[in-house]
Design a protein around this motif. Structure first.
Motif, PDB file in Angstrom:
ATOM      1  N   ASP A 125      35.180 -31.036  32.927  1.00  0.00           N
ATOM      2  CA  ASP A 125      36.072 -30.066  32.308  1.00  0.00           C
ATOM      3  C   ASP A 125      35.207 -29.243  31.338  1.00  0.00           C
ATOM      4  OD1 ASP A 125      38.478 -28.865  31.167  1.00  0.00           O
ATOM      5  OD2 ASP A 125      38.094 -30.173  29.437  1.00  0.00           O
ATOM      6  N   ASN A 156      38.512 -34.040  28.418  1.00  0.00           N
ATOM      7  CA  ASN A 156      39.256 -34.466  27.219  1.00  0.00           C
ATOM      8  C   ASN A 156      40.753 -34.586  27.465  1.00  0.00           C
ATOM      9  OD1 ASN A 156      39.430 -31.453  27.286  1.00  0.00           O
ATOM     10  ND2 ASN A 156      40.670 -31.807  25.462  1.00  0.00           N
ATOM     11  N   ASP A 177      42.650 -33.789  33.346  1.00  0.00           N
ATOM     12  CA  ASP A 177      41.324 -34.187  33.831  1.00  0.00           C
ATOM     13  C   ASP A 177      41.310 -35.598  34.399  1.00  0.00           C
ATOM     14  OD1 ASP A 177      40.271 -31.738  32.864  1.00  0.00           O
ATOM     15  OD2 ASP A 177      40.138 -32.591  30.844  1.00  0.00           O
ATOM     16  N   ASP A 214      36.634 -26.673  28.404  1.00  0.00           N
ATOM     17  CA  ASP A 214      37.169 -26.523  27.045  1.00  0.00           C
ATOM     18  C   ASP A 214      37.396 -27.871  26.376  1.00  0.00           C
ATOM     19  OD1 ASP A 214      37.205 -23.775  27.376  1.00  0.00           O
ATOM     20  OD2 ASP A 214      39.329 -23.705  27.939  1.00  0.00           O
ATOM     21  N   ASP A 215      36.810 -28.038  25.221  1.00  0.00           N
ATOM     22  CA  ASP A 215      36.920 -29.264  24.413  1.00  0.00           C
ATOM     23  C   ASP A 215      36.307 -30.488  25.083  1.00  0.00           C
ATOM     24  OD1 ASP A 215      38.062 -28.106  22.134  1.00  0.00           O
ATOM     25  OD2 ASP A 215      40.028 -28.086  23.079  1.00  0.00           O
ATOM     26  N   THR A 216      35.558 -30.244  26.167  1.00  0.00           N
ATOM     27  CA  THR A 216      34.736 -31.301  26.756  1.00  0.00           C
ATOM     28  C   THR A 216      33.270 -30.901  26.576  1.00  0.00           C
ATOM     29  OG1 THR A 216      36.428 -31.952  28.333  1.00  0.00           O
ATOM     30  CG2 THR A 216      34.162 -32.550  28.882  1.00  0.00           C
TER      31      THR A 216
HETATM   32 MG   LIG Z   1      39.693 -29.508  28.131  1.00  0.00          MG
END
Ligand SMILES: [Mg+2]
Length: 232
Positions: free
Chosen positions: A10, A176, A181, A12-14
């Motif tokens: 993933d 995340n 995910d 975003d934010d991963t």
């Molecule tokens: Mg994400």
């Protein structure tokens, strides 16, 4: 046990920060409309608008901007000034040009796995924005494939892991979001690796499938290469 040959990441934010920019914009949005709604009420209405609009706009900043405008119209009963709409659009456009900040261990983890595995970036969101972020991240060359999808379902993971590797049985997905995910990747037959981020969007929350043989959780991406080698 089938060897893991493909790893999905993933974005975003991963790999990089994302939700923090949404939170900053939401705080700005609350300031702009402070005379019309208390922050908590405004946030609840905005979240309801986002939920309502996901099927129309998909994920990403543009849809978020439209949901903020819709909420502003709603809480002012149609009297929101054009200057406030302008500020909301400016805040969204700033989000579309924010610099990429990689999360801890993202680069080394992707680089290490790129030597031994097929790596696929699998992300939702606005096409142009996700392409921009990947280009700015400097990680683009390490991925064998990039899939920007409208929704992450088991069918989507099945298709992607079949197209880029030996199918979901030989794949792991790291991210995340439990809802997007981990759970659908496991449902497709892949391993699902949760890499929690401390800021989580309400819409991405879901129960962890504790005890499932293909569910794993690591504190950060630094532990990913070893985990992938161990499970596959
Ligand atoms: Mg994400």
């Amino acid at each position: 046990m089938t060897a893991i040959t493909t790893v999905g990441f993933d974005a975003d934010d991963t790999l990089w920060h994302n939700e923090s920019f949404y939170r900053l914009t939401q705080a700005r949005f609350a300031d702009l409309l402070a005379d019309h709604a208390a922050t908590e009420d405004l946030e609840a209405r905005l979240l309801a608008a986002e939920r309502r609009n996901l099927g129309r706009y998909g994920y990403g900043i543009k849809g978020f901007m439209l949901s903020m405008i819709e909420t502003a119209v709603e809480v002012t009963e149609g009297r929101v000034p054009g200057t406030t709409i302008g500020e909301i659009i400016a805040a969204g456009q700033e989000m579309l040009s924010h610099p990429i900040e990689l999360l801890p261990h993202a680069r080394e983890s992707v680089a290490a796995l790129a030597e031994s595995h097929h790596l696929i970036l699998i992300t939702k969101g606005d096409l142009l924005d996700q392409e921009r972020k990947l280009a700015q991240s400097g990680l683009g060359d390490l991925f064998d494939g990039v899939e920007i999808v409208s929704e992450k379902t088991p069918e989507v993971y099945d298709r992607i892991f079949a197209a880029h590797g030996a199918g979901p049985g030989a794949a792991a997905m790291a991210g995340n979001s439990m809802r997007s995910d981990v759970l659908p990747a496991i449902a497709a037959g892949a391993h699902g690796i949760h890499v929690p981020h401390d800021l989580e969007w309400e819409i991405e929350r879901a129960e962890a499938p504790d005890g499932h043989a293909r569910f794993h959780r690591i504190a950060d991406l630094g532990a990913l290469p070893d985990l992938v080698r161990r499970i596959g």
